[in-house]
Design a protein around this motif. Structure first.
Motif, short mmCIF file in Angstrom:
data_model
loop_
_atom_site.label_atom_id
_atom_site.label_comp_id
_atom_site.label_asym_id
_atom_site.label_seq_id
_atom_site.Cartn_x
_atom_site.Cartn_y
_atom_site.Cartn_z
N VAL A 25 0.85 -1.20 0.00
CA VAL A 25 0.00 0.00 0.00
C VAL A 25 0.89 1.24 0.00
N LYS A 26 0.68 2.11 -1.00
CA LYS A 26 1.41 3.36 -1.10
C LYS A 26 0.48 4.50 -0.70
N TRP A 27 0.91 5.30 0.27
CA TRP A 27 0.01 6.27 0.88
C TRP A 27 0.33 7.71 0.45
N THR A 28 -0.71 8.47 0.30
CA THR A 28 -0.61 9.93 0.20
C THR A 28 -1.63 10.52 1.16
N SER A 29 -1.45 11.78 1.50
CA SER A 29 -2.42 12.42 2.39
C SER A 29 -2.61 13.86 1.96
N LYS A 30 -3.71 14.45 2.37
CA LYS A 30 -3.99 15.84 2.05
C LYS A 30 -4.94 16.40 3.10
N VAL A 31 -5.04 17.71 3.12
CA VAL A 31 -5.93 18.42 4.03
C VAL A 31 -6.95 19.19 3.21
N GLU A 32 -8.22 18.97 3.47
CA GLU A 32 -9.29 19.72 2.80
C GLU A 32 -9.88 20.71 3.79
N LYS A 33 -9.87 21.97 3.42
CA LYS A 33 -10.40 23.01 4.29
C LYS A 33 -11.90 23.15 4.06
N LEU A 34 -12.68 22.97 5.14
CA LEU A 34 -14.13 23.08 5.06
C LEU A 34 -14.61 24.46 5.50
N SER A 35 -13.94 24.98 6.50
CA SER A 35 -14.23 26.34 7.00
C SER A 35 -12.97 26.84 7.69
N ASP A 36 -13.05 27.98 8.34
CA ASP A 36 -11.87 28.51 9.01
C ASP A 36 -11.41 27.61 10.16
N THR A 37 -12.30 26.78 10.68
CA THR A 37 -11.94 25.95 11.84
C THR A 37 -12.12 24.45 11.60
N GLU A 38 -12.70 24.08 10.48
CA GLU A 38 -12.96 22.66 10.23
C GLU A 38 -12.20 22.17 9.00
N PHE A 39 -11.64 20.97 9.13
CA PHE A 39 -10.83 20.40 8.06
C PHE A 39 -11.09 18.90 7.94
N ASN A 40 -10.88 18.39 6.75
CA ASN A 40 -10.88 16.94 6.53
C ASN A 40 -9.43 16.47 6.38
N LEU A 41 -9.04 15.51 7.20
CA LEU A 41 -7.73 14.88 7.06
C LEU A 41 -7.93 13.63 6.20
N VAL A 42 -7.39 13.64 5.01
CA VAL A 42 -7.66 12.59 4.02
C VAL A 42 -6.42 11.72 3.83
N MET A 43 -6.59 10.41 3.96
CA MET A 43 -5.51 9.44 3.75
C MET A 43 -5.91 8.53 2.59
N VAL A 44 -5.12 8.50 1.55
CA VAL A 44 -5.43 7.72 0.35
C VAL A 44 -4.37 6.64 0.17
N GLY A 45 -4.81 5.40 0.08
CA GLY A 45 -3.89 4.30 -0.13
C GLY A 45 -4.12 3.63 -1.47
N LYS A 46 -3.06 3.50 -2.26
CA LYS A 46 -3.13 2.76 -3.52
C LYS A 46 -2.61 1.35 -3.25
N ILE A 47 -3.48 0.37 -3.49
CA ILE A 47 -3.18 -1.02 -3.12
C ILE A 47 -2.71 -1.78 -4.36
N ASP A 48 -1.59 -2.47 -4.22
CA ASP A 48 -1.04 -3.23 -5.34
C ASP A 48 -2.02 -4.30 -5.82
N ALA A 49 -1.87 -4.68 -7.09
CA ALA A 49 -2.74 -5.70 -7.69
C ALA A 49 -2.67 -7.00 -6.89
N ASP A 50 -3.84 -7.63 -6.73
CA ASP A 50 -4.02 -8.93 -6.05
C ASP A 50 -3.94 -8.84 -4.52
N TRP A 51 -3.59 -7.67 -3.99
CA TRP A 51 -3.58 -7.49 -2.53
C TRP A 51 -4.92 -6.90 -2.09
N HIS A 52 -5.29 -7.11 -0.84
CA HIS A 52 -6.48 -6.47 -0.29
C HIS A 52 -6.21 -6.07 1.16
N MET A 53 -6.71 -4.90 1.50
CA MET A 53 -6.52 -4.33 2.84
C MET A 53 -7.85 -4.35 3.58
N TYR A 54 -7.80 -4.58 4.89
CA TYR A 54 -9.02 -4.76 5.67
C TYR A 54 -9.55 -3.46 6.25
#
Length: 675
Positions: A25-54
């Motif tokens: 699993v190769k990970w990237t992350s980002k921050v999405e700003k919803l308002s001046d005080t609220e944010f989404n912490l986003v974690m994205v994983g790209k999973i290699d072929a034939d593998w599965h993550m729980y």
């Protein structure tokens, strides 16, 4: 032959790549700003072929679920709700006896936060997860989410703050060959999850469909078939109109069954994880247990369960409206007045579908199948009314059917009680007790079918029918089939219902009770325990190595996991071979290191690895780090034979399902040790 060839490919792949550490699993992350005080912490994983993550919602007792951790808020921020995840897939794992929820190709996790400290510049978090294909890997990933300044203008675009991690730590010439070979082997050995998923959908639909068909031969529904069909044919001006009305009546039954699931679609829209929460909810499982027991007692004739008469009468009066609306209310009346018979079947469809992948969609599919099975006899005899005369007459046999359903309902009730027990891990209803209860239930059911037991509403009889006798024989055979399960037999036919073999009274664990001649648990070496099949096993490397030096035997390190499916398959399918088991018991010292054990280490033993920088705070992390640093591998199962100076006796091997190949590997290592 094909199986042996595949196994040889596996060994070749790992022989050439024992220095590889795989990161599927190769990970990237980002921050999405919803308002001046609220944010989404986003974690994205790209999973290699034939593998599965729980998923984080994978039920207890199966593969390890994902776990999220965030640094202490301490007045700086607060988490808003649970971490959300992209849609998962579902597959029943017959090794653990539970459903597993997993992701393929890509997964996205999103955690909403509300910042209370305007000076906060970043938030640290991490994920502990398991990813599998031919082998399983437990891994962690730490993220640092850089927050936009609080004075920034709104509508800022999502900010990517981390990049892909390295895919594989290995020497370049070896890496490509190994990964390709392993991928080829996996495709040959492991069945495609998509095919399993389609198979699961059909299984759910067909199971519910036949459940609806069976519901039509209950005392509440069966007599209604000729009455309803005759009513439509006689009340209509012509036969074609009568047949159309009867067919529309059946269609209404299907529609009503599907409409019942609409509230669950609304709930799913509010919370994606609600169905997995329901499936593992202790109180809901206990509720289903009580309901099924009450219905079973009702089926036995102790009392009658009915919908309140006022409600039933109102619906019945609405059926006199006429036209298609009146036919719809007639179908609703059938379902209401026959609730005492079809209610348990409806409950079972609900209880077994709520934790399925797709949630409400699967539930609707199951209810569509149930409604179709229930309506089909009405529609069939509307098209062929001449066959109505061939239907058996109502009589005492209908009560026999109802009582049989009562026994089945009682047996299924304990599945829900088992679910609650597994979630709480209180071990009140372990596998042996569960199977013993089923043996008692189906044993009594066989005696009932043979006429040795009668219940309150049974008709007097001088003999039993041939059909009843044959069904009694099938029930008796099933009861006898269950008996070896008391001593650890896998009982594959009912593995979806019984607790997993690891949830057992037996000190040996999976694979059944130990054979004669096992060590007395009271006389085990210090720090040892009885492992699978009575093999003396250590769960600490230093302790096991010291014992090996004491008795002058080589060490077999078993890098394993408590939630590792292929580890269990090796133990139950390969280690049970007489020759393999003899070596494991007599010629080596087994050290089983559980790399997914989330038990916290004492504070004095927790540390930060100088080599990897990982925080080692659990038993599993300790042994996983040991495997990676010492043997340059992070897959499980993984087997290493060492001499008393901790030198490798031969090339370590991964999951090796071919008994002959694994036996030769063991013999090779033991022979080198003796030389």
């Amino acid at each position: 032959m094909n199986k042996l060839f595949v196994t040889l490919l596996l060994l070749l792949a790992f022989a050439k790549g024992t220095t590889q550490i795989v990161k599927p699993v190769k990970w990237t992350s980002k921050v999405e700003k919803l308002s001046d005080t609220e944010f989404n912490l986003v974690m994205v994983g790209k999973i290699d072929a034939d593998w599965h993550m729980y998923s984080q919602y994978t039920p207890d007792g199966g593969p390890l679920s994902a776990v999220f951790t965030f640094d202490k808020a301490e007045g700086n921020y607060e988490l808003v709700g649970k971490t959300k995840e992209s849609p998962y897939k579902k597959h029943f794992n017959d090794v653990f006896g539970v459903d597993e929820y997993y992701f393929e190709t890509k997964v996205t996790f999103t955690q909403k936060v509300k910042v209370t400290n305007p000076k906060l510049t970043s938030i640290k978090g991490g994920i502990d997860y398991q990813v599998c294909k031919q082998v399983c890997i437990n891994d962690t990933k730490q993220f640092t989410f850089a927050l936009p300044t609080m004075t920034a203008t709104a509508a800022a675009t999502p900010e990517v703050v981390t990049a892909d991690t390295a895919a594989v730590v290995a020497s370049a010439p070896v890496k490509d060959t190994t990964v390709k070979a392993t991928a080829a082997v996996t495709k040959a050995v492991v069945s495609a999850p998509k095919k399993e998923e389609k198979k699961g959908l059909w299984s759910i639909f067909l199971f519910a469909f036949f459940g609806g068909m069976l519901a039509t031969i209950t005392p509440c529904v069966f007599p209604m078939i000729p009455m309803t069909v005759s009513f439509f044919l006689k009340q209509s001006k012509n036969k074609s109109k009568g047949r159309f009305n009867a067919l529309f009546y059946g269609l209404c039954i299907v529609v009503i069954c599907v409409l019942i699931t609409i509230p669950f679609h609304l709930l799913e829209g509010i919370d994606r994880g609600i169905f997995s929460n329901i499936s593992t909810n202790v109180y809901l499982n206990l509720f289903f247990f009580v309901i099924f027991v009450v219905f079973a007692i009702s089926f036995f004739g102790a009392f009658e369960i009915t919908i309140p008469n006022k409600f039933a009468n109102k619906v019945d009066n609405a059926s006199n409206t006429g036209g298609m609306l009146g036919i719809f209310f007639m179908a609703l009346t059938l379902i209401i007045v026959s609730f005492s018979c079809i209610g348990p079947a409806l409950g079972f469809v609900f209880g077994t579908s709520l934790n399925s992948d797709g949630g409400a969609t699967i539930l609707s599919l199951a209810m569509f199948g149930f409604g179709l099975g229930l309506a089909l006899p009405f529609m069939f005899f509307a098209l062929a009314p001449n066959l109505l005369g061939n239907l058996p007459k109502s009589g005492g046999w209908l009560n026999t059917v109802k009582v049989v359903f009562g026994f089945i309902e009682l047996a299924l009730a304990f599945k829900f009680l088992s679910n609650a027990d597994l979630v709480l891990q209180v071990h009140y209803l372990e596998r042996e007790i569960f199977i013993a209860i089923w043996i008692a239930i189906f044993g009594i059911m066989a005696l009932y079918l043979f006429g040795k037991i009668t219940l309150p509403h049974d008709s007097p009889m001088s003999h039993i029918s041939v059909g009843r006798m044959l069904f009694g024989l099938v029930t008796l055979a099933f009861t006898i089939y269950l008996i070896p399960g008391l001593w650890g037999a896998p009982l594959k036919i009912v593995s979806a219902f019984t607790p997993p073999q690891t949830y057992s009274e037996s000190p040996v664990g999976i694979g059944g009770v130990a054979a004669a001649g096992n060590a007395d648990p009271q006389q085990l070496p210090k720090g040892a325990a009885l492992g699978p099949h009575g093999i003396i096993s250590f769960e600490d490397y230093a302790t096991g190595l010291a014992y090996a030096k004491e008795i002058n035997k080589p060490v077999l390190i078993d890098f394993t996991g408590r939630a590792c499916q292929n580890c269990r398959l090796m133990e139950s399918n390969v280690w049970t071979d007489e020759k393999v088991l003899s070596i494991l018991k007599n010629d080596i010292v087994l050290i089983s290191l559980y790399c997914d054990d989330r038990t916290e280490l004492p504070k004095s033993e927790q540390y930060v690895s100088k080599e990897s920088g990982n925080v080692i705070s659990t038993i599993g992390q300790k042994w996983s780090e040991f495997q990676i640093l010492r043997f340059k591998n992070n897959a499980r199962p993984y087997y290493v034979l060492l001499d008393l100076n901790e030198n490798q006796l031969n090339t370590p091997v991964p999951y090796t399902p071919d008994i002959a190949t694994y036996l030769e590997w063991l013999k090779e290592g033991v022979a080198k040790f003796k030389k």
